[in-house]
Design a protein around this motif. Structure first.
Motif, short mmCIF file in Angstrom:
data_model
loop_
_atom_site.label_atom_id
_atom_site.label_comp_id
_atom_site.label_asym_id
_atom_site.label_seq_id
_atom_site.Cartn_x
_atom_site.Cartn_y
_atom_site.Cartn_z
N ALA A 1 -7.02 2.08 -2.55
CA ALA A 1 -7.08 1.46 -1.23
C ALA A 1 -7.51 2.46 -0.16
CB ALA A 1 -5.71 0.87 -0.87
N ASP B 1 -9.78 1.03 2.73
CA ASP B 1 -9.36 -0.18 3.43
C ASP B 1 -10.18 -1.41 3.04
OD1 ASP B 1 -7.29 0.90 4.77
OD2 ASP B 1 -8.29 1.07 6.71
N VAL C 1 0.87 -1.17 0.00
CA VAL C 1 0.00 0.00 0.00
C VAL C 1 0.90 1.22 0.00
CG1 VAL C 1 -1.67 1.38 1.29
CG2 VAL C 1 -1.95 -1.10 1.16
N THR D 1 -6.42 4.16 9.30
CA THR D 1 -6.46 2.82 8.73
C THR D 1 -6.67 1.76 9.80
OG1 THR D 1 -5.30 1.24 7.31
CG2 THR D 1 -3.96 2.47 8.87
N GLU E 1 -11.06 -4.76 0.55
CA GLU E 1 -10.39 -5.74 -0.30
C GLU E 1 -10.67 -5.42 -1.77
OE1 GLU E 1 -8.34 -8.06 0.68
OE2 GLU E 1 -8.58 -7.52 2.78
N GLY F 1 -2.00 -1.24 -3.52
CA GLY F 1 -3.01 -0.29 -3.10
C GLY F 1 -2.45 1.11 -3.11
N ARG G 1 -6.00 -1.47 8.72
CA ARG G 1 -5.19 -2.56 8.18
C ARG G 1 -3.96 -2.78 9.03
NH1 ARG G 1 -5.08 -2.46 1.62
NH2 ARG G 1 -3.82 -4.28 2.11
#
Length: 488
Positions: A344, A347, A314, A368, A349, A355, A370
């Motif tokens: 991205a 967040d 990312v 975020t 998929e 991303g 993630r």
């Protein structure tokens, strides 16, 4: 000429004050942007611009007050002359700045001298009409002087707000700095027809000024090859390399690979990226998920994904223009963005392995949900890292969402204050730290690189040419309240 013939309607006066205030603030913000290719963007450059322009506004107001006390015909002539001078000086600002740079204006002293010579005179001239306009506004509504003065002050504030929004959100991103300066000059000239009086007007001078402003806007060389409200970008092809220069500083480079597909070649052209990649290759697993704060040329994400088919990345890049320029001009990174890039920002998929988030790195870190196996902190504003990305709070948040090592790239002096501050923060948060530095420029600055990890770091067999491990003295850990102030 009697008073009735020379009177200007009150709404027109208020509109003129609003327009000139907007022009002044637009000019101030454009001044900070046009400095970037020559002196970078930093706390120091913005401080110099703001102080110089505000100083010009102050002197212009004082001189304008003296002019306003003169007989009306004389005052109007001098105000019209100031507006013509404003238009010419604003339109010529980028060219004059380039000339000073070509004549040797360098460093802090050169920047301060350039800012004063280029931006101070126009700042004086654009403010000089304001006291006379305020006087006319009060005279236009006898018995209502208080509310008239209130409208004058409000118009000045609203104009300044409008000018700031116009510059940052519209003019600079859409038409660039050079055309923005010319547009400021054109608006100053458009005020002239509403300030009639004071004897015979020299229409030839006005027409000549208008022609000059138009020429400067249409034929003047743009300050940037690619420009947004955040970046002034140039793409340079030098031998086998494609280089991305932002605000006059080399930000990224990609080496064009000869042969069928460049299999096995790194493509990395900057030595600091070679060290970070060597560390990543040693430290990370085959399916690592890595966050890159600072997209730059996307060279490291590209190398990671090309070398490890199961890896994910990312990249958080604040300026969408950087991504567009990389996609168009840096073949390997551009191809990777096209093939596997996805948005991205939410967040979620998505299909793809790269991303891309167009946001400030700190904002993304805060929001975020993630988690990542590693992170690379490589965000720059001109020649220095943004202050809010090198604080204890930033790296504490990183540790919460990153399970493995964090790699940091700084530009500083050997044992400089920035490097010592970051080292202090990382030492508080991680038990294992490695620090190396590359070669230093004539100004004494170079890349200082960190690897900080919760687990022991294996030694690298080889370091890039010119790199060696280093030891840093104790420093002050930066916080959001007491942060890094930038190079001076």
């Amino acid at each position: 000429m009697n008073a009735k013939e020379s009177a200007i309607p009150f709404p027109i006066i208020i509109a003129l004050i609003l327009v000139l205030s907007a022009v002044g603030l637009t000019y101030e913000i454009a001044a900070g942007r046009v400095l970037a290719p020559f002196f970078g963007t930093s706390l120091l450059t913005w401080t110099a611009v703001i102080a110089t322009v505000l100083g010009g506004f102050s002197l212009g107001s004082a001189l304008g007050g003296i002019v306003a006390e003169r007989p009306r015909p004389s005052a109007l002539r001098q105000v019209r002359g100031a507006l013509i001078a404003t238009a010419v000086l604003m339109a010529v600002s980028p060219t004059l700045l380039g000339l000073l740079n070509s004549w040797g204006a360098r460093g802090t002293s050169g920047m301060l001298l350039s800012v004063f010579i280029v931006f101070f005179p126009a700042s004086v001239c654009v403010t000089l009409p304001s006291p006379l306009l305020a006087k006319l506004a009060i005279e236009a509504r006898p018995g209502r002087e208080g509310s008239s003065l209130g409208f004058v002050l409000a118009a000045g504030s609203v104009g300044a707000i409008f000018g700031a929004i116009l510059a940052g959100f519209l003019a600079l991103p859409l038409i660039g700095a050079t055309a923005t300066f010319a547009a400021c000059g054109a608006l100053a000239l458009l005020c002239l027809p509403f300030l009639r009086g004071g004897g015979t007007e020299n229409h030839g001078v006005t027409i000549a000024a208008a022609a000059f402003v138009a020429f400067a806007g249409l034929a003047g060389a743009p300050a940037c090859q690619y420009e947004s409200g955040l970046s002034c970008l140039h793409v340079i092809r030098q031998g086998p390399e494609v280089r991305l220069v932002s605000d006059g500083q080399l930000q990224a480079a990609e080496r064009r690979i000869s042969g069928a597909d460049g299999e096995g070649a790194s493509g990395l052209a900057l030595s600091y990226t070679e060290w970070i990649w060597a560390r990543m290759e040693r430290d990370l697993g085959a399916d690592a998920s890595v966050m890159f704060v600072g997209g730059g040329g996307y060279t490291l994400p590209t190398k990671l994904l090309a070398s490890r088919p199961e890896a994910q990345a990312v990249a958080v890049e604040i300026d969408p223009l950087v991504t567009e320029v990389v996609q168009d001009h840096m073949p390997r990174a551009g191809e990777m963005i096209v093939q596997t890039g996805y948005d991205a920002s939410e967040d979620r998929e998505a299909d793809g392995r790269l991303g891309i988030v167009h946001a400030d790195g700190r904002v993304y870190l805060n929001e975020t949900q993630r988690r990542f196996d590693a992170a690379v902190m490589d965000a720059f504003s001109s020649g220095s890292v943004p202050a809010h990305l090198v604080t204890r709070e930033t790296f504490s948040r990183l540790k919460e969402i990153v399970d493995g090592p964090v790699y940091v790239n700084l530009i500083d002096q050997a044992d400089g204050r920035l490097a010592r501050g970051v080292n202090e923060i990382l030492s508080e948060l991680y038990p294992h730290i490695e620090v190396v530095h590359g070669s230093f420029t004539s100004r004494g600055r170079g890349n200082i690189l960190f690897a900080a990890s919760p687990r022991p770091l294996d030694d690298l067999n080889d370091l890039p040419e010119g790199y060696s491990q280093t030891h840093l003295s104790e420093g002050r850990a930066f916080t959001d309240d007491r942060g890094w102030f930038g190079h001076r």
